[in-house]
Design an enzyme around this catalytic site. Structure first.
Site, PDB file in Angstrom:
ATOM      1  N   ASN A   9       0.862  -1.177   0.000  1.00 38.76           N
ATOM      2  CA  ASN A   9       0.000   0.000   0.000  1.00 38.76           C
ATOM      3  C   ASN A   9       0.902   1.232   0.000  1.00 38.76           C
ATOM      4  O   ASN A   9       1.502   1.564   1.017  1.00 38.76           O
ATOM      5  CB  ASN A   9      -0.906  -0.021   1.234  1.00 38.76           C
ATOM      6  CG  ASN A   9      -1.773   1.216   1.342  1.00 38.76           C
ATOM      7  OD1 ASN A   9      -1.893   1.991   0.395  1.00 38.76           O
ATOM      8  ND2 ASN A   9      -2.378   1.409   2.509  1.00 38.76           N
ATOM      9  N   LYS A  11       0.081   4.277  -0.227  1.00 42.03           N
ATOM     10  CA  LYS A  11      -0.557   5.449   0.385  1.00 42.03           C
ATOM     11  C   LYS A  11      -0.318   6.689  -0.484  1.00 42.03           C
ATOM     12  O   LYS A  11      -0.298   6.584  -1.702  1.00 42.03           O
ATOM     13  CB  LYS A  11      -0.081   5.622   1.825  1.00 42.03           C
ATOM     14  CG  LYS A  11      -0.310   4.357   2.671  1.00 42.03           C
ATOM     15  CD  LYS A  11      -0.114   4.600   4.145  1.00 42.03           C
ATOM     16  CE  LYS A  11      -0.362   3.313   4.921  1.00 42.03           C
ATOM     17  NZ  LYS A  11      -0.311   3.545   6.387  1.00 42.03           N
ATOM     18  N   HIS A  97      -9.566   0.838   5.054  1.00 39.09           N
ATOM     19  CA  HIS A  97      -8.324   1.134   5.761  1.00 39.09           C
ATOM     20  C   HIS A  97      -8.616   2.124   6.887  1.00 39.09           C
ATOM     21  O   HIS A  97      -9.465   3.001   6.765  1.00 39.09           O
ATOM     22  CB  HIS A  97      -7.287   1.716   4.801  1.00 39.09           C
ATOM     23  CG  HIS A  97      -5.908   1.751   5.363  1.00 39.09           C
ATOM     24  ND1 HIS A  97      -5.490   2.729   6.242  1.00 39.09           N
ATOM     25  CD2 HIS A  97      -4.841   0.924   5.192  1.00 39.09           C
ATOM     26  CE1 HIS A  97      -4.234   2.503   6.582  1.00 39.09           C
ATOM     27  NE2 HIS A  97      -3.815   1.417   5.967  1.00 39.09           N
ATOM     28  N   GLU A  99      -7.193   4.650   7.895  1.00 37.27           N
ATOM     29  CA  GLU A  99      -7.051   6.055   7.542  1.00 37.27           C
ATOM     30  C   GLU A  99      -8.298   6.573   6.822  1.00 37.27           C
ATOM     31  O   GLU A  99      -8.708   7.716   7.012  1.00 37.27           O
ATOM     32  CB  GLU A  99      -5.792   6.246   6.695  1.00 37.27           C
ATOM     33  CG  GLU A  99      -4.525   6.030   7.508  1.00 37.27           C
ATOM     34  CD  GLU A  99      -3.304   5.624   6.706  1.00 37.27           C
ATOM     35  OE1 GLU A  99      -2.273   5.335   7.323  1.00 37.27           O
ATOM     36  OE2 GLU A  99      -3.394   5.569   5.453  1.00 37.27           O
ATOM     37  N   GLU A 169      -5.095  -5.198  10.507  1.00 36.02           N
ATOM     38  CA  GLU A 169      -4.092  -4.177  10.776  1.00 36.02           C
ATOM     39  C   GLU A 169      -4.426  -3.467  12.089  1.00 36.02           C
ATOM     40  O   GLU A 169      -5.293  -2.582  12.114  1.00 36.02           O
ATOM     41  CB  GLU A 169      -4.067  -3.134   9.643  1.00 36.02           C
ATOM     42  CG  GLU A 169      -3.552  -3.658   8.324  1.00 36.02           C
ATOM     43  CD  GLU A 169      -3.134  -2.517   7.420  1.00 36.02           C
ATOM     44  OE1 GLU A 169      -1.990  -2.506   6.964  1.00 36.02           O
ATOM     45  OE2 GLU A 169      -3.953  -1.608   7.180  1.00 36.02           O
ATOM     46  N   GLY A 175       2.459   2.343  10.732  1.00 36.15           N
ATOM     47  CA  GLY A 175       3.352   3.480  10.571  1.00 36.15           C
ATOM     48  C   GLY A 175       3.959   3.998  11.853  1.00 36.15           C
ATOM     49  O   GLY A 175       4.530   5.085  11.873  1.00 36.15           O
ATOM     50  N   SER A 214       3.516  -2.208  10.345  1.00 32.24           N
ATOM     51  CA  SER A 214       4.980  -2.174  10.516  1.00 32.24           C
ATOM     52  C   SER A 214       5.638  -3.515  10.193  1.00 32.24           C
ATOM     53  O   SER A 214       6.546  -3.962  10.899  1.00 32.24           O
ATOM     54  CB  SER A 214       5.342  -1.717  11.938  1.00 32.24           C
ATOM     55  OG  SER A 214       4.899  -0.394  12.169  1.00 32.24           O
TER      56      SER A 214
END
Length: 257
Positions: A9, A11, A97, A99, A169, A175, A214
């Site tokens: 991904n 991003k 996701h 985000e 996730e 991140g 990560s």
């Protein structure tokens, strides 16, 4: 038997030069590697360039995308449709996701509708699920993941998970440099699979469940050694061809063992 999938991904990262260099290098790094499906999800503006680069290289890398709309045409300014993604060769589409859920207020039900529309259009949903740090500390990991999966099951039935991918996730590990231990990740993956199995053992046995958060070359082998972890959704490490290829190779080797 489940086949591992390692997906990058990207991003909101990239440039024309980066797309060509990264995909060309990644294709070379993966030459001769079998036993794992490797996919990349660049930003929407670069999907066309990514498709042309992969085609020119004769690559087996799967092209994906980071989002989709709920419509194939119409007055929906700024959105992109499944039909458009298909036309540019994108097949594996990330939805849900954290985000998107956080910054765009996407609810479980809205994500489930995206899942349904992707399936209707013959694309592969990559359904992201996961808990926040506060939810993890409160012992709510499994209930949060179950709720997010059940939004799809309640709308479409458990069989809709066939030929789809679930990406677990933990939000606190995305991140941040933090990562769930391999044992912790396996425990959660097994609980997710058990939750699905309560509705259909066949679906649970065959659905691919990736780990994300990560994932790096240094910890990938430990994750992929776990029986219920079927690859990874990779963020930062996917922006480096050698690192991402190392992760993909680790998945291929682990599942051969």
């Amino acid at each position: 038997m489940r086949h591992p999938v390692v997906m990058g991904n990207w991003k909101l990262n990239g440039s024309k030069e980066m797309v060509v260099d990264l995909l060309t290098s990644l294709n070379a790094e993966l030459e001769g590697v079998t036993g794992v499906d490797v996919a990349v999800a660049p930003p929407a503006l670069f999907i066309d360039l990514a498709e042309r680069t992969l085609t020119d290289a004769g690559s087996q890398i799967i092209l994906g995308a980071q989002n989709t709309d709920l419509n194939n045409s119409g007055a929906f300014t700024g959105d992109m449709s499944p039909e458009m993604l298909k036309e540019f060769g994108a097949s594996h589409i990330i939805i849900g996701h954290s985000e998107r859920r956080q910054y765009h207020n996407e609810s479980d039900e809205f994500v489930a509708k995206k899942f349904a529309f992707l399936k209707e259009n013959g694309l592969t949903p990559v359904l992201c699920i996961g808990e926040s740090e506060a939810q993890n500390e409160a012992g709510e990991t499994v209930s949060v993941c179950a709720r997010q999966i059940d939004a799809v099951i309640n709308l479409l039935g458990v069989e809709a998970l066939n030929d789809a991918i679930i990406a677990y996730e933990p939000i606190w590990a995305i991140g941040t440099g933090k990562a769930a231990t391999a044992d912790d990740a396996q425990r959660t993956h097994a609980q997710i699979r058990a939750h699905i199995a309560a509705k259909s053992e066949d679906v649970a046995k065959n659905v691919v469940i990736q780990y994300g958060g990560s994932v790096k070359p240094e910890n990938a082998v430990a994750y992929f050694a776990q029986p219920d972890i079927d690859g990874a959704l990779v963020g930062g490490a996917a922006l480096d061809a050698k690192s991402f290829a190392t992760i993909a190779k680790a998945a291929a080797e682990a599942k051969k063992a």
